[in-house]
Design a protein around this motif. Sequence first.
Motif, PDB file in Angstrom:
ATOM      1  N   UNK A   1       0.507  -1.182   0.145  1.00 12.98           N
ATOM      2  CA  UNK A   1       0.045  -0.285   0.116  1.00 12.98           C
ATOM      3  C   UNK A   1       1.232   1.203  -0.021  1.00 12.98           C
ATOM      4  N   UNK A   2       0.223   2.338  -0.930  1.00 15.20           N
ATOM      5  CA  UNK A   2       0.808   3.466  -0.690  1.00 15.20           C
ATOM      6  C   UNK A   2       0.089   3.975  -0.253  1.00 15.20           C
ATOM      7  N   UNK A   3       0.489   5.159   1.216  1.00 12.63           N
ATOM      8  CA  UNK A   3      -0.457   6.284   1.385  1.00 12.63           C
ATOM      9  C   UNK A   3       0.387   7.620   1.235  1.00 12.63           C
ATOM     10  N   UNK A   4      -0.537   8.523   1.117  1.00 11.83           N
ATOM     11  CA  UNK A   4      -0.307   9.843   0.346  1.00 11.83           C
ATOM     12  C   UNK A   4      -0.461  10.767   1.577  1.00 11.83           C
ATOM     13  N   UNK A   5       0.151  11.543   2.408  1.00  9.38           N
ATOM     14  CA  UNK A   5       0.472  12.212   3.415  1.00  9.38           C
ATOM     15  C   UNK A   5       0.940  11.335   4.248  1.00  9.38           C
ATOM     16  N   UNK A   6       1.541  12.435   4.801  1.00 12.90           N
ATOM     17  CA  UNK A   6       2.464  11.718   6.304  1.00 12.90           C
ATOM     18  C   UNK A   6       1.666  12.839   7.297  1.00 12.90           C
ATOM     19  N   UNK A   7       0.725  12.862   7.668  1.00 16.41           N
ATOM     20  CA  UNK A   7      -0.227  13.733   9.040  1.00 16.41           C
ATOM     21  C   UNK A   7      -0.484  12.728   9.627  1.00 16.41           C
ATOM     22  N   UNK A   8      -0.932  13.034  10.493  1.00 15.51           N
ATOM     23  CA  UNK A   8      -1.913  12.001  11.512  1.00 15.51           C
ATOM     24  C   UNK A   8      -2.351  10.927  10.994  1.00 15.51           C
TER      25      UNK A   8
ATOM     26  N   UNK B   1       9.458  17.238   6.264  1.00 15.60           N
ATOM     27  CA  UNK B   1       9.204  16.769   8.140  1.00 15.60           C
ATOM     28  C   UNK B   1       7.451  16.324   8.073  1.00 15.60           C
ATOM     29  N   UNK B   2       7.355  15.302   8.605  1.00 16.42           N
ATOM     30  CA  UNK B   2       6.145  14.502   8.853  1.00 16.42           C
ATOM     31  C   UNK B   2       4.928  15.347  10.107  1.00 16.42           C
ATOM     32  N   UNK B   3       4.389  14.865   9.761  1.00 19.01           N
ATOM     33  CA  UNK B   3       3.498  15.767  10.832  1.00 19.01           C
ATOM     34  C   UNK B   3       3.700  17.528  10.656  1.00 19.01           C
ATOM     35  N   UNK B   4       3.130  17.742  10.406  1.00 17.11           N
ATOM     36  CA  UNK B   4       3.676  19.539  11.086  1.00 17.11           C
ATOM     37  C   UNK B   4       2.548  20.264  11.669  1.00 17.11           C
ATOM     38  N   UNK B   5       1.114  19.440  11.031  1.00 18.90           N
ATOM     39  CA  UNK B   5       0.267  19.912  11.809  1.00 18.90           C
ATOM     40  C   UNK B   5       0.519  19.789  13.289  1.00 18.90           C
ATOM     41  N   UNK B   6       0.371  18.293  13.400  1.00 23.01           N
ATOM     42  CA  UNK B   6       0.459  17.406  14.269  1.00 23.01           C
ATOM     43  C   UNK B   6       1.407  19.217  15.898  1.00 23.01           C
ATOM     44  N   UNK B   7       2.215  19.168  14.930  1.00 19.85           N
ATOM     45  CA  UNK B   7       3.644  20.083  15.627  1.00 19.85           C
ATOM     46  C   UNK B   7       2.808  20.964  16.754  1.00 19.85           C
ATOM     47  N   UNK B   8       1.697  22.028  15.748  1.00 23.75           N
ATOM     48  CA  UNK B   8       1.622  23.004  16.063  1.00 23.75           C
ATOM     49  C   UNK B   8       0.418  22.754  16.338  1.00 23.75           C
ATOM     50  N   UNK B   9      -0.331  21.676  16.720  1.00 21.68           N
ATOM     51  CA  UNK B   9      -2.490  21.640  17.526  1.00 21.68           C
ATOM     52  C   UNK B   9      -1.603  21.814  19.004  1.00 21.68           C
ATOM     53  N   UNK B  10      -2.776  22.564  19.307  1.00 23.49           N
ATOM     54  CA  UNK B  10      -3.028  22.897  20.889  1.00 23.49           C
ATOM     55  C   UNK B  10      -2.303  23.832  21.525  1.00 23.49           C
ATOM     56  N   UNK B  11      -1.473  24.917  20.987  1.00 21.55           N
ATOM     57  CA  UNK B  11      -1.237  25.999  20.671  1.00 21.55           C
ATOM     58  C   UNK B  11       0.745  25.156  21.071  1.00 21.55           C
ATOM     59  N   UNK B  12       1.250  24.026  20.436  1.00 24.03           N
ATOM     60  CA  UNK B  12       2.651  23.417  20.525  1.00 24.03           C
ATOM     61  C   UNK B  12       2.029  22.175  21.341  1.00 24.03           C
ATOM     62  N   UNK B  13       0.961  21.838  22.413  1.00 23.18           N
ATOM     63  CA  UNK B  13       0.507  20.923  23.290  1.00 23.18           C
ATOM     64  C   UNK B  13      -0.083  19.651  23.030  1.00 23.18           C
TER      65      UNK B  13
ATOM     66  N   UNK C   1      -5.148   8.100   0.533  1.00 24.01           N
ATOM     67  CA  UNK C   1      -5.082   9.426   0.566  1.00 24.01           C
ATOM     68  C   UNK C   1      -5.748   9.726   2.271  1.00 24.01           C
ATOM     69  N   UNK C   2      -4.773  10.042   2.652  1.00 23.03           N
ATOM     70  CA  UNK C   2      -4.549  10.801   3.866  1.00 23.03           C
ATOM     71  C   UNK C   2      -4.237  12.591   3.953  1.00 23.03           C
ATOM     72  N   UNK C   3      -4.452  13.119   2.801  1.00 29.30           N
ATOM     73  CA  UNK C   3      -3.542  14.065   2.637  1.00 29.30           C
ATOM     74  C   UNK C   3      -4.525  15.637   2.974  1.00 29.30           C
ATOM     75  N   UNK C   4      -5.610  14.989   4.288  1.00 28.84           N
ATOM     76  CA  UNK C   4      -6.094  16.072   5.152  1.00 28.84           C
ATOM     77  C   UNK C   4      -6.795  17.453   3.982  1.00 28.84           C
ATOM     78  N   UNK C   5      -7.127  18.173   4.930  1.00 28.36           N
ATOM     79  CA  UNK C   5      -7.568  19.686   4.099  1.00 28.36           C
ATOM     80  C   UNK C   5      -6.958  20.543   3.558  1.00 28.36           C
ATOM     81  N   UNK C   6      -7.936  21.592   3.548  1.00 30.88           N
ATOM     82  CA  UNK C   6      -7.056  22.787   2.801  1.00 30.88           C
ATOM     83  C   UNK C   6      -6.815  23.858   3.948  1.00 30.88           C
TER      84      UNK C   6
END
Length: 385
Positions: A5-12, A36-48, A155-160
């Motif tokens: 399997x190929x997964x597009x999008x290295x987010x959550x 870098x993977x998970x950039x939205x995770x990193x900025x989420x919850x004010x960094x927490x 497809x795990x490319x998240x939203x806009x």
Amino acid sequence: MHFDAIIIGGGAAGLFCAIEAGKLGRRVLVIERNAQVGRKVIISGGGRCNFTNLNVTAENFVSQNPHFCKSALARYTPQDFIDLVRKHKITFYEKKLGQLFCRESSLQIVEMLLAECRAAKVEIRTACSVEKVESRQNFVVTTSDGEFESPQLIIATGGSSFPKIGATDIGYRIASQFGLDVVRTRPSLVPLVFSGEGFRELAGISIDAFVTAGGKSFRENILFTHRGMSGPAILQASNYWDPDSPVSIDLLPETDARELLYRHRTDRKRLDNLLAEYLPAKAAERLFNADGSAKALFQMSEREIEIAVEKLDNWQVRFRETEGYDKAEVTLGGVSTGELSSKTLEAKKVPGLYFIGEVVDVTGWLGGYNFQWAWSSASAAAQSL
Ligand SMILES: Cc1cc2nc3c(=O)[nH]c(=O)nc-3n(C[C@H](O)[C@H](O)[C@H](O)COP(=O)(O)OP(=O)(O)OC[C@H]3O[C@@H](n4cnc5c(N)ncnc54)[C@H](O)[C@@H]3O)c2cc1C
């Protein structure tokens, strides 16, 4: 190189699906356009990172099919993710309303996901952007690093939202390319902009309020901004906001406004001065004495009192637009749930093609629900790869 399997999008969602599939012995490739993977995770919850919520139910999600999320949420629960977080010795706490945050840093969640990827022998390609996808014998994914092929494509490319950290609309385009319906998208969990004249002088002031939009009510703070309103109650309401209808705001959720005003009916003090005991003084003055002509309470007619009660209990506020994807935590709408199996997230019309996470028309409330949907939908898809 062969991948199951190929997964597009290295987010959550993409990383979590890779972990779960890898643990089941599948050879998985994750393709991520950021360095870098998970950039939205990193900025989420004010960094927490508010990584889940203790009280997740289908009620906490908006979708054209409100039942769609139930199956995945029931099979991979907040407790399952909490167990994983504990296994990695990440300390966390409940901030409020069941919302669980890392005590130290959201980076720990990304490090945890990467450690699990390594253990599950997941291959990750970063700085690799998907340009197009074709369906031949297998799915063929053309990227900035060349072509990759596999019989299953997730497809795990998240939203806009937050385009500055890598969000693209490629997931919706891939869905359309394969003839799948996409529910109209718009920014959500987002500040709203007033129609007409605003309350610029109140920017920065917050009020504990009860906000209702589209039949859903939220009791949290509202925050005046330069152009409109923000704060958790408004962000929550934005998931249900209809641009053609006003949002209702109860400014005194703890107080019976009518009883209060009639109790002070004979006072010599002005209405805004009375209300300054219950609201920030500047807000009381701007909202109830904007032109400086407020009367003393004893001089107010019954009709004037009733108008004030209505404004306190059910202030009808019209918003013209949202602050857009740059300020939105999520995207409302997405790949129609009618096109997908709720058990596996596989497209009914296109065997082997899956959509998980935020790209799907399932949008959670503020408070850890969107990450829980990412984990749960990812796990559901992984079980069937
Ligand atoms: C500021 C902010 C704070 C948030 N805080 C929280 C919170 O505390 N709790 C919560 O539950 N939710 C929070 N959210 C929402 C949450 O981050 C998302 O719902 C969640 O990340 C969705 O996961 P996903 O894997 O579906 O998408 P994403 O995490 O967005 O991952 C998608 C990935 O796909 C990659 N990608 C896109 N296009 C391509 C392409 N063409 N080729 C290769 N890769 C591509 C992107 O770079 C990205 O890494 C927050 C969102 C924002 C913007």
